[in-house]
Motif scaffolding. Structure first.
Motif, mmCIF file in Angstrom:
data_model
loop_
_atom_site.group_PDB
_atom_site.id
_atom_site.type_symbol
_atom_site.label_atom_id
_atom_site.label_comp_id
_atom_site.label_asym_id
_atom_site.label_seq_id
_atom_site.Cartn_x
_atom_site.Cartn_y
_atom_site.Cartn_z
ATOM 1 N N VAL A 229 84.324 61.879 -71.666
ATOM 2 C CA VAL A 229 83.248 62.689 -72.252
ATOM 3 C C VAL A 229 83.493 64.167 -71.973
ATOM 4 C CG1 VAL A 229 80.764 63.120 -72.271
ATOM 5 C CG2 VAL A 229 81.636 60.794 -71.905
ATOM 6 N N ARG A 230 83.475 64.971 -73.030
ATOM 7 C CA ARG A 230 83.754 66.406 -72.862
ATOM 8 C C ARG A 230 82.567 67.296 -73.193
ATOM 9 N NH1 ARG A 230 90.107 67.348 -74.489
ATOM 10 N NH2 ARG A 230 90.912 65.693 -73.137
ATOM 11 N N SER A 231 81.539 66.758 -73.811
ATOM 12 C CA SER A 231 80.426 67.603 -74.247
ATOM 13 C C SER A 231 79.213 67.531 -73.312
ATOM 14 C CB SER A 231 79.994 67.195 -75.658
ATOM 15 O OG SER A 231 79.528 65.853 -75.677
ATOM 16 N N VAL A 232 79.294 66.700 -72.264
ATOM 17 C CA VAL A 232 78.163 66.530 -71.337
ATOM 18 C C VAL A 232 78.641 66.808 -69.916
ATOM 19 C CG1 VAL A 232 76.469 64.897 -70.407
ATOM 20 C CG2 VAL A 232 77.091 64.806 -72.831
ATOM 21 N N ARG A 233 77.940 67.679 -69.211
ATOM 22 C CA ARG A 233 78.357 68.048 -67.847
ATOM 23 C C ARG A 233 77.956 66.989 -66.817
ATOM 24 N NH1 ARG A 233 76.348 73.776 -66.184
ATOM 25 N NH2 ARG A 233 77.660 73.283 -64.365
ATOM 26 N N ASP A 234 76.775 66.414 -66.974
ATOM 27 C CA ASP A 234 76.303 65.406 -66.012
ATOM 28 C C ASP A 234 76.109 64.084 -66.744
ATOM 29 O OD1 ASP A 234 75.192 63.905 -64.012
ATOM 30 O OD2 ASP A 234 73.364 65.081 -63.807
ATOM 31 N N THR A 235 77.080 63.195 -66.598
ATOM 32 C CA THR A 235 77.006 61.895 -67.285
ATOM 33 C C THR A 235 76.212 60.870 -66.485
ATOM 34 O OG1 THR A 235 79.087 61.189 -66.248
ATOM 35 C CG2 THR A 235 79.227 62.244 -68.424
ATOM 36 N N GLN A 236 76.000 61.107 -65.173
ATOM 37 C CA GLN A 236 75.513 60.049 -64.288
ATOM 38 C C GLN A 236 74.030 60.109 -63.935
ATOM 39 O OE1 GLN A 236 78.599 58.694 -65.123
ATOM 40 N NE2 GLN A 236 77.795 57.427 -63.482
ATOM 41 N N CYS A 237 73.321 61.109 -64.380
ATOM 42 C CA CYS A 237 71.890 61.181 -64.070
ATOM 43 C C CYS A 237 71.161 60.005 -64.728
ATOM 44 C CB CYS A 237 71.295 62.499 -64.574
ATOM 45 S SG CYS A 237 69.528 62.697 -64.193
#
Length: 326
Positions: A229-237
């Motif tokens: 994923v390149r467009s989202v900074r925080d994938t894990q919230c």
């Protein structure tokens, strides 16, 4: 002697490399192109605490009958769950008073819990009624992704939110996500995802973390960017809001059932070019995490590589893409 040691080292490296390649080839060979979503008979029903009868869950493929479904995956969360649910239910009740046409349900998905998670959740169902609060008890542990998926497939909402059982995110920040989602998708038939994000807290979290944990965090973020994923900074919230149309596309295509499922969801969303936006949320670290920093992040790193590889070689395919072709 040195030459001998170098030769032995080369042989060992070659052996490890060959074993790794063999493991990858076996994993690819065993991969099914589309996820096999299994559901035990008992998992298709919930207990109506008003009538003390079991009732079949609806399907995500049905038309929605209320505004918001909240999915709470829970594995051995008897200690942390009550505080989260108290905050959640208080907010939703208050919103209903202010906005009379707002309707909701909460579905707690017990992921094969061995403690009193189910009993704790059923007390809330008794208090609020089965129309507003339902408990989905999985007969075996599937992983967080598997629990979220089955909760989503059982939901009635136009919007579907999954929220972690630890209550780390302030629940009233749902309002921010709903506003952001409305700007992407005016109604449930349109696609859109509003992603709760802690990226704005990164500098503060680095200051509190050990050097080792900071290195692991940056390493994981780099792997996410390289492989997924390149467009989202925080994938894990653990606070993400979907329209019903988007939930249908993503959760029927999801393969990963454990911790890396968030990454696959957002990877799929990028591949399908679904509208997404990150929304800053308030977040507090809560004690009691089931994750071991090094081993869980190592496993997630392997999962990230395998997600990328399986889609790249066609071992995994996207259900929604195939439906478009047909």
């Amino acid at each position: 002697m040195l030459i001998l040691l170098l030769q032995v080292g080369c042989y060992l490296l070659a052996g490890v490399g060959a074993a790794a390649l063999l493991a990858i080839l076996v994993a690819l060979y065993k991969s099914k192109p589309y996820p096999l979503i299994t559901r035990h008979k008992d998992e298709k029903f919930f207990l109506d605490t008003d009538t003390i009868k079991t009732v079949e869950f609806p399907s995500l493929d049905d038309s929605p009958t209320l505004e918001l479904s909240v999915i709470v995956p829970a594995y051995n969360e008897e200690q942390r769950l009550p505080a989260m649910l108290d905050e959640c239910m208080a907010y939703l009740a208050q919103k209903t008073e202010k906005q009379l046409d707002f309707s909701y349900e909460v579905i707690v998905v017990s992921d094969g819990s061995s403690d009193s998670t189910v009993s704790v959740a059923l007390e809330y169902s008794k208090k609020y009624g089965a129309n507003k609060f339902r408990v989905l008890e999985l007969v075996e542990n599937r992983g967080k992704g598997g629990a979220v998926r089955l909760g989503m497939l059982s939901a009635r909402g136009r919007q579907l939110l999954f929220a972690d059982a630890d209550g780390a995110t302030k629940f009233e920040d749902y309002e921010k996500l709903a506003e952001a989602l409305a700007s992407l998708a005016p109604e449930w038939r349109h696609d859109g995802i509003a992603i709760g994000s802690r990226a704005h807290l990164e500098d503060e979290s680095i200051a509190k973390r050990s050097f080792f944990r900071t290195i692991l965090m940056h390493g994981f973020h780099t792997l996410v960017w390289i492989f997924a994923v390149r467009s989202v900074r925080d994938t894990q919230c653990g606070f993400k809001l979907f329209t019903r149309a988007t939930a249908r596309k993503l959760f029927n295509s999801l393969h990963v059932e454990r911790w890396a499922f968030d990454v696959e969801l957002l990877y799929l969303a990028e591949r399908l070019q679904l509208p997404m936006t990150e929304v800053a949320v308030r977040w507090t670290e809560i004690d009691g995490s089931k994750l071991s920093p090094f081993w869980s992040w190592l496993q997630m790193g392997i999962d990230l590589f395998m997600i990328w590889l399986r889609y790249m070689v066609g071992a995994w395919r996207i259900v929604a893409s195939e439906k478009k072709k047909n």
